[in-house]
Enzyme design. Sequence first.
Site, PDB file in Angstrom:
ATOM      1  N   ASP A 174       0.898  -0.975  -0.416  1.00 46.57           N
ATOM      2  CA  ASP A 174      -0.213   0.168  -0.664  1.00 46.57           C
ATOM      3  C   ASP A 174       0.752   1.289  -0.006  1.00 46.57           C
ATOM      4  O   ASP A 174       2.018   1.303   0.654  1.00 46.57           O
ATOM      5  CB  ASP A 174      -0.569  -0.020   0.814  1.00 46.57           C
ATOM      6  N   ILE A 175       0.766   2.554  -0.524  1.00 46.67           N
ATOM      7  CA  ILE A 175       1.730   3.592  -1.152  1.00 46.67           C
ATOM      8  C   ILE A 175       0.920   4.152   0.833  1.00 46.67           C
ATOM      9  O   ILE A 175       2.377   5.180   0.186  1.00 46.67           O
ATOM     10  CB  ILE A 175       0.942   4.240  -2.268  1.00 46.67           C
ATOM     11  N   ASN A 206     -13.040  -3.373   2.462  1.00 49.97           N
ATOM     12  CA  ASN A 206     -14.156  -2.602   2.192  1.00 49.97           C
ATOM     13  C   ASN A 206     -14.836  -2.687   1.256  1.00 49.97           C
ATOM     14  O   ASN A 206     -14.278  -1.806   0.675  1.00 49.97           O
ATOM     15  CB  ASN A 206     -13.357  -1.331   3.295  1.00 49.97           C
ATOM     16  N   GLY A 248     -16.549   2.081   3.826  1.00 52.18           N
ATOM     17  CA  GLY A 248     -15.217   2.709   4.095  1.00 52.18           C
ATOM     18  C   GLY A 248     -13.871   2.510   2.527  1.00 52.18           C
ATOM     19  O   GLY A 248     -13.090   3.174   2.295  1.00 52.18           O
ATOM     20  N   GLN A 249     -14.259   2.152   1.348  1.00 51.39           N
ATOM     21  CA  GLN A 249     -13.251   1.735   0.562  1.00 51.39           C
ATOM     22  C   GLN A 249     -13.475   2.806  -0.551  1.00 51.39           C
ATOM     23  O   GLN A 249     -13.965   4.034  -0.670  1.00 51.39           O
ATOM     24  CB  GLN A 249     -14.668   1.377  -0.540  1.00 51.39           C
ATOM     25  N   HIS A 262     -10.258  -5.052  -3.514  1.00 44.56           N
ATOM     26  CA  HIS A 262      -9.003  -5.619  -2.624  1.00 44.56           C
ATOM     27  C   HIS A 262      -9.208  -5.583  -1.599  1.00 44.56           C
ATOM     28  O   HIS A 262      -9.966  -5.340  -0.309  1.00 44.56           O
ATOM     29  CB  HIS A 262      -7.821  -4.447  -2.983  1.00 44.56           C
TER      30      HIS A 262
HETATM   31  P1  5GP Z   1      -9.822   1.069   1.012  1.00 45.99           P
HETATM   32  O1  5GP Z   1     -10.435   1.432  -0.483  1.00 45.99           O
HETATM   33  O2  5GP Z   1      -8.974  -0.501   1.075  1.00 45.99           O
HETATM   34  O3  5GP Z   1     -10.245   1.444   2.256  1.00 45.99           O
HETATM   35  O4  5GP Z   1      -8.342   1.746   0.507  1.00 45.99           O
HETATM   36  C1  5GP Z   1      -7.452   1.585  -0.946  1.00 45.99           C
HETATM   37  C2  5GP Z   1      -6.262   1.591   0.081  1.00 45.99           C
HETATM   38  O5  5GP Z   1      -5.243   2.224  -1.636  1.00 45.99           O
HETATM   39  C3  5GP Z   1      -5.593   2.672   0.474  1.00 45.99           C
HETATM   40  O6  5GP Z   1      -5.064   2.069   1.783  1.00 45.99           O
HETATM   41  C4  5GP Z   1      -4.376   3.488  -0.148  1.00 45.99           C
HETATM   42  O7  5GP Z   1      -3.807   4.091   0.824  1.00 45.99           O
HETATM   43  C5  5GP Z   1      -4.447   2.787  -0.977  1.00 45.99           C
HETATM   44  N1  5GP Z   1      -3.514   3.304  -2.349  1.00 45.99           N
HETATM   45  C6  5GP Z   1      -4.971   3.862  -3.316  1.00 45.99           C
HETATM   46  N2  5GP Z   1      -4.525   4.869  -4.088  1.00 45.99           N
HETATM   47  C7  5GP Z   1      -2.856   4.060  -4.511  1.00 45.99           C
HETATM   48  C8  5GP Z   1      -1.626   3.201  -5.406  1.00 45.99           C
HETATM   49  O8  5GP Z   1      -1.405   4.422  -6.485  1.00 45.99           O
HETATM   50  N3  5GP Z   1      -1.007   2.923  -5.203  1.00 45.99           N
HETATM   51  C9  5GP Z   1      -1.134   2.073  -3.844  1.00 45.99           C
HETATM   52  N4  5GP Z   1       0.404   1.336  -4.264  1.00 45.99           N
HETATM   53  N5  5GP Z   1      -1.946   1.820  -3.290  1.00 45.99           N
HETATM   54  C10 5GP Z   1      -2.718   2.748  -3.783  1.00 45.99           C
END
Ligand code: 5GP
Length: 112
Positions: A30-31, A86, A92-93, A99
Amino acid sequence: MSECVFCKIVAGELPSRNVYEDDELLAFHDIYPLAAVHLLIIPKTHIVSLAECTTKHQDLLGRMLLLAPRLAQTHGLESGFRTAINTGRGGGQTVFHLHINMFGGGERPAQG
Ligand code: 5GP
Ligand code: ZN
């Protein structure tokens, strides 16, 4: 061209720190990690969220889940890890490409 960031990562149009890849799955760091180790496991094909999955995705979902303990072994998470899928804005997505978030490492149990 897809506007989805994870599809761009799959296509190699955005950089990522990959930890696993096969024909249908990709896993990468994750970034903005929320734990010492924060990995994302995604299908290469674009699926918006778990809410869009049907029985035809059963095998894929199973393979995504089973990848987590394998990655735990190679990332020092033998003591355990946390997973989060999420789903939807209310869940919270923030990236609308299915993913599994996988959290672990550090001294306390991962909150993520
Ligand atoms: P969620 O949708 O599960 O709440 O969060 C999505 C996750 O994707 C977050 O933790 C965010 O930091 C990560 N994320 C968003 N954009 C990027 C990206 O361009 N590269 C990477 N490696 N992670 C990302
Ligand atoms: Zn996508």
